[in-house]
Design an enzyme around this catalytic site. Structure first.
Site, PDB file in Angstrom:
ATOM      1  CE  LYS A 239      23.773   1.755  54.513  1.00 25.81           C
ATOM      2  NZ  LYS A 239      23.619   0.239  53.962  1.00 25.81           N
TER       3      LYS A 239
ATOM      4  CB  SER B 119      21.812  -0.410  57.208  1.00 20.79           C
ATOM      5  OG  SER B 119      22.479  -1.094  56.177  1.00 20.79           O
TER       6      SER B 119
ATOM      7  CB  SER C 167      21.333  -3.084  54.212  1.00 14.81           C
ATOM      8  OG  SER C 167      21.573  -3.681  55.713  1.00 14.81           O
TER       9      SER C 167
END
Lengths: 470, 470
Positions: free
Chosen positions: A80, A155, A179
């Site tokens: 990420k 996210s 997320s």
């Protein structure tokens, strides 16, 4: 498209260990899939295919020389874009860090690498991870592979899409307000928010911060458990570290749930939820009964959760970004600016009172879970929505006041600190994925994995439903 | 005075288990000691001798019937007056709660009772535990048994004095800025501040608060370890619970320390320390060399510790007492009012920045402790001082600005979150006790106990030096 791209980690690892396929073949298959699919969905935003091939060849050589392969040996991974990667661009989705190259790896990156995974890039995220919709001015939006006009959530959106499309077998993510769970739900994969300290975070500005956690994402529960076994375990750099070894999560996931009482709530006792979500959730309910659970429609009162989360989130944003805000405010998106300003306007007492209310909520939850050791909820109150909409402003006629209101079904759980997994539950009539959230008692990640595994097995209907973009 | 009053827990338990003495005899011996000594030192401020005798008789009957005795079976205990006790007055040393009787037991009380200890009262503490000097308007001051014109320290002052005088074999305490360690140092006993979550706290207004911890006090390290084995272990009501079972601390404390590097610092690299304290500490140093340690005079930089502690303490006071402050300000002592007002004047960002600075300090400490797994410091910068002085305002010519400044040698360690034990080291020329503080890596309580035990054995000089008031 190669079959290698949709195997479980167990299957893939077995082939590699038995030398039925080389690491290079596995790598090439995934790189080919990325080359083919990623331009349509924009999940992997920093991409290092040459480095991937080089490391794959080296892995094959080491295997030939007799190296004992680690648990993730030879598996391609992308991190990420909120976690730092040494020598690899890390942007946080912000134009301020468009060209930032860290000089160290985050602990989670270090652990994946040490377990044998090969980094081939970074996955997309909203600017500073803010909002469960993955778009930013550096890389643009990541699209939902089941319908590229829709958002993939966020996210950890790039991670979820990469998994759904067979571009990666494993991925990491993080979760403050949902997320890891929301994008898993929107993309038909699995994301697991664990207890703070289960996956030690480093570097972390506030080492004692426990609202945001890092964790595993994969296509199946068993793959998530394997990945967690690598991510979990104490590290002295993280003061919240739980001491149990990560290898605990390698235990079998089979468990007899006969007679286990489960609180099943389609709406947290009053949140607006899109009828397509509740319908999918209703359809998932019999699976819990089929495995022997006693399912009751009930939930604890989440009275304080909304205020607590908003205060603690704003506090976190202000603490983390105050310096950057002074120097680069004009390069931040409006919602981030708003969230920082909310935090800067707080006094210390408001933060302290939020922690006290949070504790009252926690104690009520613990008592509730003496009766119901597991709770089942929707992950997200809406199905994937149009990618041009930055955030949901209304659900079933109820207006949302802020950009985070529509994430309540996730962040109500975040404030409790309890482990929560998002697993695929079904699809809307339009074919959009809907996930289901299983919440367990604090530190009982194993119980959550076991129940999610049982649910997954009970709802396995033969052929998986691949995303259109795949 | 009965010999029973100064035995170790091990000796006492053996006699009880072998039925060489009855629980009632043990109880009577301690009650007699309390009746004789307590009027001179004022350590036990709520006193329940009849209840103690009744429960002792019941314990003897249960033992006669074959009950398997718990690890603290038949031992009298009194709880710090900051922990709630069901049906027993709990005042926090505040006139506001002069007649308050809780309807529940704190978890630590529950655990001691379940292990077989018998509650005979409450031990004195400063008002709301504020300040390392045990006096309050409800019960007055607790006096140092080595010189009743001196303070016993605090805030677990009543506990330390009760132990030193043989009024109790075990006691509980708590520690935000040194409250388990400072009174242990002033009274020649052992107090152990553990990692947050090692001894779960419940009830707690802020369940995630990690600056204040509860823990064990006793006359010897091995007794503290035994007591910790009862106090430690997870409880779902405490979200910070460390999962290891308390029984881990029943392992032998013997350990070979040959070659272990120890950072030894008489002054934390620049704090003013009374020469009588440094002299006693110097005299203790050879004991570490005698057990094989490599002792080096060095310390990490505690740069951020002072500001961080003051912000987080003020934040905690404001959060905890804001409501009471509005309604009962005129019944609070000046220092508490000041500390609350300091907290009420903070904004959220200041709290967040303190947590960030605290994390930077923690990371520096962790790196330092890669080389030196243990650090040794003074517990307190001064020896016990006149009981009419509420707090120290000058040390070796250096002026202290606030009522907590003189506690730096303790609270510098509190902010790191690392386990720290206070063990007796020596005496000043006037015969006042001086303790020594051993700090270990996070969650390494066992290592700290082992080193403290080795030090205790190496410095055992035959006969103990009893307090004058005893």
């Amino acid at each position: 498209m190669s079959d290698l791209c949709f195997m479980t980690v167990g299957e893939l690892s077995r082939l590699i260990r038995q030398r039925d396929v080389s690491v290079r073949e596995v790598m090439d298959a995934h790189l080919a899939q990325i080359d083919r699919v990623n331009p349509r969905v924009n999940a992997i935003v920093t991409y290092l295919p040459d480095e991937g091939r080089k490391q794959a060849d080296q892995a094959d050589q080491r295997l030939a020389k007799g190296e004992i392969p680690g648990p993730l040996f030879g598996l391609p991974v992308a991190h990420k874009d909120l976690v730092v990667t040494r020598g690899i661009r890390t942007t946080w989705g912000s134009p301020i860090y468009r060209d930032f190259i860290p000089d160290q790896d985050a602990l989670i990156v270090e652990r994946l690498r040490r377990a044998g995974a090969i980094t081939i890039g970074k996955t997309n995220t909203p600017e500073f991870g803010a909002g469960s919709q993955t778009f930013n001015p550096v890389f643009g939006a990541t699209l939902n592979p089941y319908d590229v006009t829709k958002t993939c959530g966020g996210s950890s959106g790039g991670a979820a899409v990469a998994l759904a499309c067979g571009m990666l077998p494993i991925a990491d993510g993080s979760d403050m307000g949902g997320s890891l769970r929301n994008p898993a739900s929107f993309c038909n994969v699995v994301g697991f928010r664990t207890t703070a300290g289960r996956v030690p975070r480093w570097p972390a500005l506030n080492g004692w911060g426990n609202l945001s956690v890092e964790g595993p994402m994969a296509r199946t529960v068993i793959d998530v458990a394997l990945l967690l076994s690598v991510m979990a375990g104490p590290d002295a750099r993280c003061p919240l570290s739980l001491p149990d070894p990560g290898t605990n999560f390698l235990q079998p996931l089979e468990r007899n749930f006969t007679g286990t009482r489960i609180a099943f709530s389609k709406d947290f006792g009053g949140l607006p939820v899109d009828v397509r979500v509740t319908t999918a959730l209703e359809a998932g309910k019999p699976a819990f009964e089929a495995i022997g659970c006693i399912v009751e429609e009930t939930q604890p009162a989440f009275t304080e959760a909304d205020e607590v989360f908003k205060v603690l989130r704003a506090f976190s944003f202000a603490s983390t970004y105050a310096d950057l805000f002074r120097t680069h405010r004009n390069q931040m998106k409006d919602t981030v600016v708003w969230n920082i300003e909310e935090g800067l306007a707080l006094n210390a007492l408001q933060v302290g009172q939020a922690e006290i209310k949070r504790t009252a909520l926690y104690q009520r939850m613990i008592r509730f879970m003496d009766t119901y050791p597991f709770m089942v909820f929707p992950v997200t109150q809406v199905p994937p929505f149009d990618v041009t909409v930055p955030y949901i402003t209304e659900i079933e006629g109820v207006v949302m006041d802020t950009y985070i209101d529509w994430m309540r079904s996730c962040y109500y759980i975040s404030v409790t600190g309890m482990p929560a997994i998002a697993v695929p539950c079904g699809f809307t009539p339009e074919g959009l994925p809907v996930g289901l959230q299983i919440v367990g008692r604090p530190q009982d990640e194993m119980g959550v994995l076991q129940l999610a595994y049982a649910f997954e097995q009970a709802t396995r209907t033969g052929k998986r439903r691949p995303p259109a973009a795949e």
